[in-house]
Design a protein around this motif. Structure first.
Motif, PDB file in Angstrom:
ATOM      1  N   THR A   1      -3.371  -7.237  15.557  1.00 56.47           N
ATOM      2  CA  THR A   1      -2.207  -7.804  14.952  1.00 56.47           C
ATOM      3  C   THR A   1      -0.990  -7.077  15.764  1.00 56.47           C
ATOM      4  OG1 THR A   1      -2.300  -6.098  13.346  1.00 56.47           O
ATOM      5  CG2 THR A   1      -3.258  -8.052  12.747  1.00 56.47           C
ATOM      6  N   GLY A   2      -1.190  -5.719  16.067  1.00 62.58           N
ATOM      7  CA  GLY A   2       0.245  -5.072  16.692  1.00 62.58           C
ATOM      8  C   GLY A   2       0.238  -3.627  15.821  1.00 62.58           C
ATOM      9  N   ALA A   3       0.965  -2.821  16.000  1.00 61.87           N
ATOM     10  CA  ALA A   3       1.103  -1.617  15.607  1.00 61.87           C
ATOM     11  C   ALA A   3       1.274  -1.329  14.045  1.00 61.87           C
ATOM     12  CB  ALA A   3       2.342  -0.816  16.286  1.00 61.87           C
ATOM     13  N   LEU A   4      -0.062  -0.751  13.455  1.00 58.09           N
ATOM     14  CA  LEU A   4       0.216  -0.180  12.052  1.00 58.09           C
ATOM     15  C   LEU A   4       0.460  -1.461  11.076  1.00 58.09           C
ATOM     16  CD1 LEU A   4      -0.415   2.307  10.661  1.00 58.09           C
ATOM     17  CD2 LEU A   4       2.166   3.000  10.613  1.00 58.09           C
ATOM     18  N   PRO A   5      -0.247  -2.343  10.933  1.00 58.39           N
ATOM     19  CA  PRO A   5      -0.379  -3.484  10.011  1.00 58.39           C
ATOM     20  C   PRO A   5      -0.376  -2.713   8.823  1.00 58.39           C
ATOM     21  CG  PRO A   5      -2.405  -3.523  10.821  1.00 58.39           C
ATOM     22  CD  PRO A   5      -1.724  -2.247  11.854  1.00 58.39           C
ATOM     23  N   HIS A   6       0.739  -3.244   7.829  1.00 59.49           N
ATOM     24  CA  HIS A   6       0.610  -2.523   6.335  1.00 59.49           C
ATOM     25  C   HIS A   6       0.516  -3.578   5.230  1.00 59.49           C
ATOM     26  CE1 HIS A   6       2.294   1.210   4.055  1.00 59.49           C
ATOM     27  NE2 HIS A   6       2.141   0.159   3.245  1.00 59.49           N
ATOM     28  N   GLY A   7       1.655  -4.356   4.535  1.00 58.89           N
ATOM     29  CA  GLY A   7       1.505  -5.245   3.776  1.00 58.89           C
ATOM     30  C   GLY A   7       1.219  -6.383   4.182  1.00 58.89           C
ATOM     31  N   LEU A   8       0.525  -7.459   3.451  1.00 57.66           N
ATOM     32  CA  LEU A   8      -0.003  -8.750   3.562  1.00 57.66           C
ATOM     33  C   LEU A   8      -0.102  -9.867   2.528  1.00 57.66           C
ATOM     34  CD1 LEU A   8      -3.500  -8.931   4.797  1.00 57.66           C
ATOM     35  CD2 LEU A   8      -2.418  -7.173   3.258  1.00 57.66           C
ATOM     36  N   TRP A   9       0.327 -10.853   2.715  1.00 57.09           N
ATOM     37  CA  TRP A   9       0.512 -11.803   1.726  1.00 57.09           C
ATOM     38  C   TRP A   9       0.059 -13.162   2.150  1.00 57.09           C
ATOM     39  CZ3 TRP A   9       2.212  -9.430  -2.932  1.00 57.09           C
ATOM     40  CH2 TRP A   9       2.047 -10.110  -4.196  1.00 57.09           C
ATOM     41  N   PRO A  10      -0.733 -14.106   1.278  1.00 57.51           N
ATOM     42  CA  PRO A  10      -0.982 -15.216   1.721  1.00 57.51           C
ATOM     43  C   PRO A  10       0.266 -16.443   1.388  1.00 57.51           C
ATOM     44  CG  PRO A  10      -2.081 -14.905  -0.533  1.00 57.51           C
ATOM     45  CD  PRO A  10      -1.510 -13.612   0.048  1.00 57.51           C
ATOM     46  N   SER A  11       0.185 -17.560   2.070  1.00 56.74           N
ATOM     47  CA  SER A  11       1.057 -18.384   1.883  1.00 56.74           C
ATOM     48  C   SER A  11       0.776 -19.381   0.536  1.00 56.74           C
ATOM     49  CB  SER A  11       1.242 -19.357   3.283  1.00 56.74           C
ATOM     50  OG  SER A  11      -0.188 -20.086   3.356  1.00 56.74           O
TER      51      SER A  11
ATOM     52  N   ARG B   1      -7.472 -18.218  -0.384  1.00 54.26           N
ATOM     53  CA  ARG B   1      -8.502 -19.312  -0.620  1.00 54.26           C
ATOM     54  C   ARG B   1      -8.428 -20.304   0.259  1.00 54.26           C
ATOM     55  NH1 ARG B   1      -7.336 -21.950  -4.924  1.00 54.26           N
ATOM     56  NH2 ARG B   1      -9.536 -22.741  -5.226  1.00 54.26           N
ATOM     57  N   ALA B   2      -9.424 -20.770   0.773  1.00 57.16           N
ATOM     58  CA  ALA B   2      -9.400 -21.866   2.017  1.00 57.16           C
ATOM     59  C   ALA B   2     -10.613 -22.970   1.445  1.00 57.16           C
ATOM     60  CB  ALA B   2      -9.535 -21.562   3.355  1.00 57.16           C
ATOM     61  N   LYS B   3     -10.731 -23.829   2.305  1.00 59.69           N
ATOM     62  CA  LYS B   3     -11.763 -24.984   2.084  1.00 59.69           C
ATOM     63  C   LYS B   3     -13.284 -23.892   2.141  1.00 59.69           C
ATOM     64  CE  LYS B   3      -9.390 -28.981   3.483  1.00 59.69           C
ATOM     65  NZ  LYS B   3      -9.234 -30.254   4.343  1.00 59.69           N
ATOM     66  N   ALA B   4     -13.145 -23.302   3.106  1.00 62.20           N
ATOM     67  CA  ALA B   4     -14.387 -22.254   3.418  1.00 62.20           C
ATOM     68  C   ALA B   4     -15.005 -21.584   2.772  1.00 62.20           C
ATOM     69  CB  ALA B   4     -14.165 -21.818   5.040  1.00 62.20           C
ATOM     70  N   GLY B   5     -13.892 -21.080   1.468  1.00 66.20           N
ATOM     71  CA  GLY B   5     -14.397 -20.170   0.522  1.00 66.20           C
ATOM     72  C   GLY B   5     -13.140 -19.029   0.181  1.00 66.20           C
ATOM     73  N   GLN B   6     -13.361 -18.125  -0.272  1.00 67.29           N
ATOM     74  CA  GLN B   6     -12.304 -17.034  -0.753  1.00 67.29           C
ATOM     75  C   GLN B   6     -12.593 -15.920  -0.047  1.00 67.29           C
ATOM     76  OE1 GLN B   6     -11.003 -16.318  -5.144  1.00 67.29           O
ATOM     77  NE2 GLN B   6     -12.770 -15.068  -5.050  1.00 67.29           N
ATOM     78  N   PHE B   7     -11.479 -15.270   0.552  1.00 66.32           N
ATOM     79  CA  PHE B   7     -11.943 -14.142   1.516  1.00 66.32           C
ATOM     80  C   PHE B   7     -10.870 -13.152   1.251  1.00 66.32           C
ATOM     81  CE2 PHE B   7     -12.684 -18.262   3.501  1.00 66.32           C
ATOM     82  CZ  PHE B   7     -13.830 -17.914   4.155  1.00 66.32           C
ATOM     83  N   ALA B   8     -11.356 -11.791   1.668  1.00 68.38           N
ATOM     84  CA  ALA B   8     -10.282 -10.702   1.374  1.00 68.38           C
ATOM     85  C   ALA B   8      -9.906 -10.477   2.817  1.00 68.38           C
ATOM     86  CB  ALA B   8     -11.043  -9.661   0.873  1.00 68.38           C
ATOM     87  N   TYR B   9      -8.555 -10.128   2.920  1.00 70.48           N
ATOM     88  CA  TYR B   9      -8.060  -9.665   4.169  1.00 70.48           C
ATOM     89  C   TYR B   9      -7.646  -8.201   4.168  1.00 70.48           C
ATOM     90  CZ  TYR B   9      -7.926 -14.419   6.178  1.00 70.48           C
ATOM     91  OH  TYR B   9      -8.315 -15.625   6.590  1.00 70.48           O
ATOM     92  N   VAL B  10      -7.917  -7.330   5.019  1.00 64.31           N
ATOM     93  CA  VAL B  10      -7.648  -5.970   4.798  1.00 64.31           C
ATOM     94  C   VAL B  10      -6.871  -5.459   5.941  1.00 64.31           C
ATOM     95  CG1 VAL B  10      -8.471  -3.660   4.555  1.00 64.31           C
ATOM     96  CG2 VAL B  10      -9.684  -5.841   3.412  1.00 64.31           C
ATOM     97  N   THR B  11      -5.687  -4.881   5.855  1.00 64.54           N
ATOM     98  CA  THR B  11      -4.895  -4.025   7.048  1.00 64.54           C
ATOM     99  C   THR B  11      -5.461  -2.845   7.447  1.00 64.54           C
ATOM    100  OG1 THR B  11      -3.011  -3.531   5.612  1.00 64.54           O
ATOM    101  CG2 THR B  11      -2.866  -5.480   6.664  1.00 64.54           C
ATOM    102  N   VAL B  12      -5.719  -2.506   8.701  1.00 60.37           N
ATOM    103  CA  VAL B  12      -6.446  -1.292   9.026  1.00 60.37           C
ATOM    104  C   VAL B  12      -5.602  -0.625  10.274  1.00 60.37           C
ATOM    105  CG1 VAL B  12      -8.334   0.020   9.929  1.00 60.37           C
ATOM    106  CG2 VAL B  12      -8.716  -2.068   8.561  1.00 60.37           C
ATOM    107  N   GLY B  13      -4.614   0.308   9.737  1.00 61.90           N
ATOM    108  CA  GLY B  13      -3.438   0.709  10.762  1.00 61.90           C
ATOM    109  C   GLY B  13      -3.909   1.535  11.847  1.00 61.90           C
ATOM    110  N   GLY B  14      -4.849   2.453  11.768  1.00 58.63           N
ATOM    111  CA  GLY B  14      -5.484   3.131  12.957  1.00 58.63           C
ATOM    112  C   GLY B  14      -6.120   2.165  14.130  1.00 58.63           C
ATOM    113  N   LEU B  15      -6.537   1.056  13.669  1.00 63.00           N
ATOM    114  CA  LEU B  15      -7.087   0.090  14.498  1.00 63.00           C
ATOM    115  C   LEU B  15      -6.063  -0.899  15.068  1.00 63.00           C
ATOM    116  CD1 LEU B  15     -10.955  -0.051  13.094  1.00 63.00           C
ATOM    117  CD2 LEU B  15      -9.875   1.525  14.758  1.00 63.00           C
ATOM    118  N   ASN B  16      -5.076  -1.143  14.178  1.00 65.64           N
ATOM    119  CA  ASN B  16      -4.044  -2.114  14.345  1.00 65.64           C
ATOM    120  C   ASN B  16      -4.774  -3.356  14.398  1.00 65.64           C
ATOM    121  OD1 ASN B  16      -1.936  -0.256  14.914  1.00 65.64           O
ATOM    122  ND2 ASN B  16      -2.365  -0.122  17.232  1.00 65.64           N
ATOM    123  N   GLU B  17      -5.552  -3.547  13.277  1.00 65.54           N
ATOM    124  CA  GLU B  17      -6.371  -4.885  12.925  1.00 65.54           C
ATOM    125  C   GLU B  17      -6.144  -5.383  11.648  1.00 65.54           C
ATOM    126  OE1 GLU B  17      -9.980  -3.919  16.211  1.00 65.54           O
ATOM    127  OE2 GLU B  17     -10.480  -3.389  13.995  1.00 65.54           O
TER     128      GLU B  17
END
Length: 479
Positions: free
Chosen positions: A294-304, A261-277
């Motif tokens: 991002t770099g090779a094979l992004p997997h788990g992610l978490w907001p601060s 969540r940010a001032k601009a709204g609520q967003f979903a972030y998705v890791t896509v390993g085959g595209l490294n994005e």
């Protein structure tokens, strides 16, 4: 852990300090700015470690060693953990849980001292574990079977089970704590469970049987889950009748999703390993906002704790990418252990001091090599990482660009183009997106990077099965 105690209760318990209005907490909770008492943790599958990062400095402090690397972990008398994978944390931020899929274990770790309090063993191949909103129980998705194991958070002992569709991948809780959502990695169905009654109250159809990750929005309105085999994300309403809202095409090897969540709204972030994005979507109209390399094979992610950053584990790069959510750009990359999988950002995890007792240096776990396989068109298609395990390496290939649902073999060849006899390393079947994550082990670096041409071997991918191989479709790049 994907849910926190209600704000009023947190204020009463912790003297006015509440956790953030970010996933897994409710939107009503105040944000916690990034600070030196925060910690970001990764589960490092091939080094069997937990990497511990100070987010204020974007610095690796050290690792918690839960087990040995291969081949030291192959003994029948081996007592360490194997394939450290999933992760969660308690509402009071004092306990981290780490799931090891190879040793069927849940390690309860003290965040102040970085030591293991106790270890619980459950059924075959558990995947993720999260505390209930009241902090009294840990729900473990036992993916190799058909149930969620319920553990007492204090003793670690199993107190019950809830039968769910075969292969539960992950469990998260609604912001109000009334519902749990369990997606499946083997069955095309997600279920909603009444937490108090421990009964299934809703069933949501998955468009494929392979869901590795699921997240609830802090506003309590939506649940997002990923479909790794077909490269999609699905969204449904978080309350009965759990109406489907949207299916989004994301790309091959779609891994995890999380909410910021940010001032601009609520967003979903998705890791896509085959595209490294990492792909970013609004949660109100599901529109695409950004695509972040991002770099090779992004997997788990978490907001601060304030949603200002997203921390992403790069599975095939032995690193964490730090994303600034205002700019949607990577601002730092931090070296960590081998093959990060599940991750957790814990605001104010350290009560006082430097918070680094009992941590060990990364050592050999920070060593790896990378290779690339090109398709027939000469373009890079598959990224390969060789994780050093001493005399051996664990190979992991993020394969893309192949025909869907077809058998292939990853092999070594004395001929760079794959002609002549082959030494098979791993047979695999591509998913509907024409991708796969393939593993093998051996002295692969020594033979593929050998300067002596007469003994050097090249990695190749060929059609078919071992003993029945066909045409070569990808070959090791010489660059």
């Amino acid at each position: 852990m994907r849910h926190l105690l209600p704000t009023t209760l947190l204020l009463a318990l912790f003297g006015g300090t509440a956790l953030a209005g970010q996933a897994p907490g409710p939107a009503s909770a105040p944000d916690v700015p990034v600070g030196p008492r925060d910690r970001f943790y990764t589960s490092d599958q091939f080094s069997n470690t937990i990497s511990v990062i100070d987010p204020a400095a974007n610095k690796l402090l050290g690792v918690i060693r839960l087990g040995d690397t291969t081949p030291a972990n192959l003994s029948p008398l081996y007592r360490g953990q194997l394939l450290v994978h999933g992760m969660g944390f308690s509402p009071d931020r004092k306990t981290l849980v780490a799931v090891s899929i190879g040793s069927n274990s849940i390690s309860f770790i003290d965040t102040a001292t970085n030591t293991v309090r106790h270890t619980t063993y459950v059924g075959r191949s558990p995947h993720e574990a999260f505390f209930t909103p009241d902090g009294r129980e840990v729900w473990v998705s036992v993916r190799g079977e058909d149930y969620v194991a319920i553990l007492d958070a204090g003793t670690g002992r199993e107190s019950g089970r809830i039968t769910v569709p075969n292969g539960p991948g992950m469990t998260i809780f609604s912001p109000d704590g009334r519902l749990a959502y369990v997606c499946s990695s083997f069955s095309p169905e997600t279920v909603a469970i009444d937490v108090q009654r421990r009964q299934i109250v809703g069933r949501i159809k998955q468009e494929s049987p392979f869901c590795p990750d699921i997240a609830a929005t802090p506003d309590g309105k939506q649940v997002w889950f990923t479909l790794k085999d077909v490269g999609r994300v699905q969204v449904f309403e978080a309350i009965p009748p759990f109406k489907p809202l949207k299916t989004i095409e994301t790309g091959p090897i779609t891994n995890h999703v999380n909410i910021a969540r940010a001032k601009a709204g609520q967003f979903a972030y998705v890791t896509v390993g085959g595209l490294n994005e990492v792909k970013v979507f609004r949660t109100d109209d599901f529109s695409a906002v950004a695509t972040i390399p991002t770099g090779a094979l992004p997997h788990g992610l978490w907001p601060s704790g304030d949603g200002a950053r997203i921390y992403v584990g790069l599975e095939n790069a032995d690193a964490v990418a730090v994303i600034d959510t205002a700019a949607n750009a990577v601002i730092a990359t931090i070296p960590i252990g081998q093959g990060p999988q599940g991750v957790a950002y814990v605001p104010e995890a350290v009560p006082n001091g430097a918070g680094a007792p009992n941590l060990q240096p990364l050592g050999a776990a920070g060593q790896s090599s990378t290779l690339t396989l090109d398709g027939r068109d000469g373009k890079a298609a598959t990224q390969v990482t060789l994780f050093d395990q001493g005399v051996l390496q664990t190979l992991q290939a993020a394969v893309t660009g192949l025909a869907p649902k077809k058998p292939y073999v990853l092999a070594l060849s004395s001929d760079p183009k794959g002609a002549g006899p082959l030494e098979p390393l791993a047979a695999f079947m591509t998913n509907p997106a024409g991708a796969a994550v393939v593993n093998a082990i051996g002295p692969i670096r020594q033979v593929t990077l050998n300067p002596n041409e007469s003994t050097r071997r090249s990695l190749v991918i060929v059609e078919g099965k071992p003993g029945e191989t066909g045409a070569t479709v990808q070959t090791q790049a010489l660059r």
